[in-house]
Design a protein around this motif. Structure first.
Motif, PDB file in Angstrom:
ATOM      1  N   PRO A  35       0.827  -1.217   0.000  1.00  0.00           N
ATOM      2  CA  PRO A  35       0.000   0.000   0.000  1.00  0.00           C
ATOM      3  C   PRO A  35       0.858   1.262   0.000  1.00  0.00           C
ATOM      4  N   VAL A  37       0.420   5.623   0.456  1.00  0.00           N
ATOM      5  CA  VAL A  37      -0.441   6.733   0.849  1.00  0.00           C
ATOM      6  C   VAL A  37       0.404   8.001   0.844  1.00  0.00           C
ATOM      7  N   GLN A  67      -4.187  10.526   0.391  1.00  0.00           N
ATOM      8  CA  GLN A  67      -4.613   9.945  -0.882  1.00  0.00           C
ATOM      9  C   GLN A  67      -4.053   8.537  -1.007  1.00  0.00           C
ATOM     10  N   ASN A  68      -4.896   7.627  -1.501  1.00  0.00           N
ATOM     11  CA  ASN A  68      -4.448   6.274  -1.811  1.00  0.00           C
ATOM     12  C   ASN A  68      -3.677   6.352  -3.120  1.00  0.00           C
ATOM     13  N   ASP A  73      -7.243  -0.883  -3.711  1.00  0.00           N
ATOM     14  CA  ASP A  73      -8.130  -0.211  -2.764  1.00  0.00           C
ATOM     15  C   ASP A  73      -7.708  -0.497  -1.327  1.00  0.00           C
ATOM     16  N   ILE A  74      -7.918   0.500  -0.452  1.00  0.00           N
ATOM     17  CA  ILE A  74      -7.638   0.354   0.980  1.00  0.00           C
ATOM     18  C   ILE A  74      -8.966   0.144   1.687  1.00  0.00           C
ATOM     19  N   LEU A 105     -11.321   3.016   0.417  1.00  0.00           N
ATOM     20  CA  LEU A 105     -10.629   4.165  -0.165  1.00  0.00           C
ATOM     21  C   LEU A 105     -10.045   3.693  -1.485  1.00  0.00           C
ATOM     22  N   VAL A 107      -8.345   3.524  -5.228  1.00  0.00           N
ATOM     23  CA  VAL A 107      -7.082   4.009  -5.781  1.00  0.00           C
ATOM     24  C   VAL A 107      -7.302   5.426  -6.312  1.00  0.00           C
ATOM     25  N   VAL A 136      -2.720  -0.011   7.774  1.00  0.00           N
ATOM     26  CA  VAL A 136      -3.562  -0.063   6.581  1.00  0.00           C
ATOM     27  C   VAL A 136      -3.868  -1.511   6.203  1.00  0.00           C
ATOM     28  N   THR A 138      -5.647  -3.946   3.037  1.00  0.00           N
ATOM     29  CA  THR A 138      -6.094  -4.013   1.648  1.00  0.00           C
ATOM     30  C   THR A 138      -6.545  -5.444   1.373  1.00  0.00           C
TER      31      THR A 138
END
Length: 163
Positions: A35, A37, A67-68, A73-74, A105, A107, A136, A138
């Motif tokens: 991930p 960010v 922001q991702n 996706d998170i 959240l 992408v 985080v 995912t």
């Protein structure tokens, strides 16, 4: 004699090369994208009513927009903002503030992490660098992954005009 040996060696080489290709493909598929960010904005108050935080303020809302920037996706974010060696404390007087996000959240998408902070009356105006630790999850990382960021937090004080 050489042709018999050739008929034995060539199939073995083909099987060996095919095995390497399959194993290499499995190994490549096994890696998940880590991930990512990024911080896109930091402000005090709300989007409709921003404030200039000042020394001595109590319960000011600090907002950190993230922001991702990864490729997946998170699903959740738990955030810890470390306040040691700064004039900030959480509303309970502690040197760590927490926030979070539950949802998807996507992408490229953004979300805002909010922290209510008290500011020491003797704080010096300027910009403070605060460590932000994110936990985080995912699709690929259901066990939280730790990400660390430094967040530049402005403390400019209230603007006053006199005539």
């Amino acid at each position: 004699m050489k042709s018999k040996l050739l008929f034995k060696v060539v199939p073995l080489l083909l099987v060996f090369m095919l095995s390497l290709t399959i194993v290499r493909g499995l190994v490549c598929v096994g890696y998940a994208n880590y991930p990512e960010v990024t911080v896109t904005n930091v402000y005090w108050g709300t989007t409709t009513k921003p404030v200039q935080a000042s020394p001595g303020d109590l319960n000011d809302k600090l907002n950190i927009v993230i922001q991702n920037s990864g490729s997946e996706d998170i699903y959740s974010i738990n955030a810890e903002l470390y306040l040691e060696n700064t004039p900030f404390k959480n509303v309970f007087g502690e040197k760590k503030a927490v926030s979070g996000f539950a949802g998807v959240l996507q992408v490229g998408g953004t979300t805002t992490l909010s922290f209510n902070l008290n500011i020491d009356p003797n704080a010096k105006l300027g910009e403070y660098s605060l460590p932000l630790k994110l936990h985080v999850t995912t699709r690929s990382y259901l066990t939280p992954v730790d990400l660390s960021l430094d967040v530049k937090v402005p403390l400019h004080g209230k603007v006053r005009f006199s005539i």
